[in-house]
Design an enzyme around this catalytic site. Structure first.
Site, PDB file in Angstrom:
ATOM      1  N   ASP A 133       0.806  -1.228   0.000  1.00 54.55           N
ATOM      2  CA  ASP A 133       0.000   0.000   0.000  1.00 54.55           C
ATOM      3  C   ASP A 133       0.838   1.277   0.000  1.00 54.55           C
ATOM      4  O   ASP A 133       0.318   2.351  -0.288  1.00 54.55           O
ATOM      5  CB  ASP A 133      -0.918   0.026   1.228  1.00 54.55           C
ATOM      6  N   MET A 175      -6.061  -2.804  -4.655  1.00 54.01           N
ATOM      7  CA  MET A 175      -5.977  -2.739  -3.197  1.00 54.01           C
ATOM      8  C   MET A 175      -5.671  -1.314  -2.738  1.00 54.01           C
ATOM      9  O   MET A 175      -5.236  -0.474  -3.516  1.00 54.01           O
ATOM     10  CB  MET A 175      -4.942  -3.722  -2.679  1.00 54.01           C
ATOM     11  N   GLY A 176      -5.872  -1.079  -1.485  1.00 52.94           N
ATOM     12  CA  GLY A 176      -5.668   0.264  -0.913  1.00 52.94           C
ATOM     13  C   GLY A 176      -6.828   0.563   0.006  1.00 52.94           C
ATOM     14  O   GLY A 176      -7.872   1.025  -0.426  1.00 52.94           O
ATOM     15  N   ARG A 177      -6.621   0.241   1.266  1.00 50.98           N
ATOM     16  CA  ARG A 177      -7.682   0.328   2.264  1.00 50.98           C
ATOM     17  C   ARG A 177      -7.929   1.785   2.654  1.00 50.98           C
ATOM     18  O   ARG A 177      -9.044   2.272   2.595  1.00 50.98           O
ATOM     19  CB  ARG A 177      -7.183  -0.438   3.488  1.00 50.98           C
ATOM     20  N   ARG A 271     -18.441  -3.440 -16.629  1.00 49.41           N
ATOM     21  CA  ARG A 271     -18.027  -4.665 -15.926  1.00 49.41           C
ATOM     22  C   ARG A 271     -16.897  -4.342 -14.959  1.00 49.41           C
ATOM     23  O   ARG A 271     -16.083  -3.462 -15.230  1.00 49.41           O
ATOM     24  CB  ARG A 271     -17.519  -5.713 -16.910  1.00 49.41           C
ATOM     25  N   GLN A 279      -2.211  -8.835  -6.912  1.00 45.65           N
ATOM     26  CA  GLN A 279      -1.266  -7.714  -6.734  1.00 45.65           C
ATOM     27  C   GLN A 279      -0.174  -8.013  -5.717  1.00 45.65           C
ATOM     28  O   GLN A 279       0.835  -7.329  -5.660  1.00 45.65           O
ATOM     29  CB  GLN A 279      -2.011  -6.461  -6.261  1.00 45.65           C
TER      30      GLN A 279
HETATM   31  O1  F6P Z   1      -2.163  -4.122   3.757  1.00 46.04           O
HETATM   32  C1  F6P Z   1      -1.973  -4.743   2.541  1.00 46.04           C
HETATM   33  C2  F6P Z   1      -3.290  -5.217   1.962  1.00 46.04           C
HETATM   34  O2  F6P Z   1      -2.989  -5.894   0.764  1.00 46.04           O
HETATM   35  C3  F6P Z   1      -4.341  -4.139   1.742  1.00 46.04           C
HETATM   36  O3  F6P Z   1      -4.164  -3.417   0.545  1.00 46.04           O
HETATM   37  C4  F6P Z   1      -5.603  -4.938   1.755  1.00 46.04           C
HETATM   38  O4  F6P Z   1      -6.711  -4.165   2.135  1.00 46.04           O
HETATM   39  C5  F6P Z   1      -5.328  -5.984   2.779  1.00 46.04           C
HETATM   40  O5  F6P Z   1      -3.932  -6.137   2.826  1.00 46.04           O
HETATM   41  C6  F6P Z   1      -5.996  -7.306   2.491  1.00 46.04           C
HETATM   42  O6  F6P Z   1      -5.691  -8.161   3.528  1.00 46.04           O
HETATM   43  P1  F6P Z   1      -5.984  -9.736   3.538  1.00 46.04           P
HETATM   44  O7  F6P Z   1      -5.041 -10.365   2.573  1.00 46.04           O
HETATM   45  O8  F6P Z   1      -5.694 -10.137   4.942  1.00 46.04           O
HETATM   46  O9  F6P Z   1      -7.403  -9.893   3.126  1.00 46.04           O
END
Ligand code: F6P
Length: 347
Positions: A133, A175-177, A271, A279
């Site tokens: 991230d 990804m990117g929380r 879609r 990733q």
């Molecule tokens: O912190 C890295 C990360 O890949 C985030 O981008 C993502 O939200 C999270 O981990 C997903 O975690 P998990 O693999 O535990 O579902």
């Protein structure tokens, strides 16, 4: 001296390169011995170890994942477990039992947050920042980010050609929380029509206007959205109730939500593609291998110097030491002006 090594949190490409550099440098320069702890904080908490010597790290430089395994175990959430002994006490006892003098902890915000706490309790800990991230303060880049961005960029490149053949809008969820770095970089590199990040709540009307405009210019729009992005209003329904051991919400669904809304509002087929853990997998880029190797070298040098409580970090092109707590006190988010640069290409 015996040094313990663990990798915690979400895995990322380059972890093995760090582990290799720690062991190779530590053995050659200082004659150190190593103990590998399995699956993040679970290893020292439960006393689960594996041999870690030069032989064990041969051939792992290009390999994704981590030979040590990883987990999101939070030892500080284990206060009353195992006969009333706290997680901290269990870790302290296990390190002593295995003759481990110092611990190198490779992790992101959560794993390093625990490391900072344990250092405060007197444990000899050095941190290495890790997350795809790229949202850790105190370091310009974390390894794994460049690989994730390149994987997402390649996916966007591929989606452009199929989107144009079918005159569809394609939404790519990356990804990117909390931070939109992957979306920003992959979207800019891949020529996305719209990039949506958690730091900037979006207006669905505006997104649809950009999508329509792209169709009018005879191109098919690609919308890149970070999993944690949310509309200006009504974000709650996007959240699942699931949380991990550190209390973080597990996201998922914003890409599909956007596809449905875009289709409903523009009448164009839309879609969603969710890149997810693709990733995080596979071989690291050259940039990540070099950064990870340099972090490993400097982490073991920090052990040798007794600089406990510090984390290695990249500043410009130099590797420096910063307090672990500085890296975990706040997240590094995408600044408004960086997003404004990407916005020049929307629509
Ligand atoms: O912190 C890295 C990360 O890949 C985030 O981008 C993502 O939200 C999270 O981990 C997903 O975690 P998990 O693999 O535990 O579902």
């Amino acid at each position: 001296m015996r040094v313990g090594v663990l990798s915690g949190g979400g895995d990322c490409p380059g972890l093995n390169a760090v582990i290799r550099a720690i062991v190779r440098t530590g053995a050659a320069e200082y004659g150190y011995e190593f103990t590998g702890f399995r699956d993040g904080w679970r290893g020292p908490l439960e006393g689960d170890t594996m041999p870690l010597d030069v032989q064990a790290v041969r051939g792992i430089l290009p390999r994704g994942g981590t030979i040590l395994g990883s987990s999101r175990t939070n030892p500080l959430g284990e206060e009353a477990a195992a006969g009333g002994r706290s997680g901290l006490e269990r870790i302290r006892d296990n390190l002593a039992n295995f003759g481990v003098d110092a611990l190198v902890v490779i992790g992101g915000e959560d794993t390093l947050g625990v490391a900072a706490r344990l250092h405060g309790e007197g444990l000899k800990v050095i941190g290495v920042p890790k997350t795809i991230d790229n949202d850790l303060s105190a370091t310009d880049y974390t390894f794994g980010f460049d690989t994730a961005v390149n994987i997402a960029m390649e996916a966007i490149d591929r989606l452009h050609t199929t989107a144009e053949s079918h005159h569809r809008a394609l939404i790519v969820e990356v990804m990117g929380r909390s931070a939109g770095w992957i979306a920003l970089h992959a979207g800019m590199a891949g020529g996305a029509n719209v990039i949506l990040i958690p730091e900037q709540p979006f207006d669905i009307e505006q997104v649809c206007a950009w999508v329509q405009h792209r169709f009018q210019t005879r191109y098919a729009p690609i919308v890149v959205v970070a999993e944690g992005a949310h509309p200006k209003e009504g974000s709650e329904e996007l959240l699942t109730q699931e949380r991990d051991a550190f209390g973080h919400v597990r996201y998922g669904g914003v890409g599909q939500m956007l596809a449905s809304e875009i289709e409903r509002r523009t009448g164009k087929e839309a879609r969603a593609t969710v890149l997810g853990h693709v990733q995080r997998g596979g071989t690291p880029t050259a940039f990540d291998r070099v950064l990870a190797t340099r972090f490993g070298i400097h982490a073991i040098r920090a052990v040798a110097d007794g600089a406990f409580g510090s984390m290695v970090a990249l500043r410009g092109t130099e590797i420096v030491r910063v307090p672990i707590a500085a890296a975990t006190s706040e997240l590094k988010l995408v600044p408004r002006e960086r997003y404004a640069e990407a916005e020049l290409f929307f629509g």
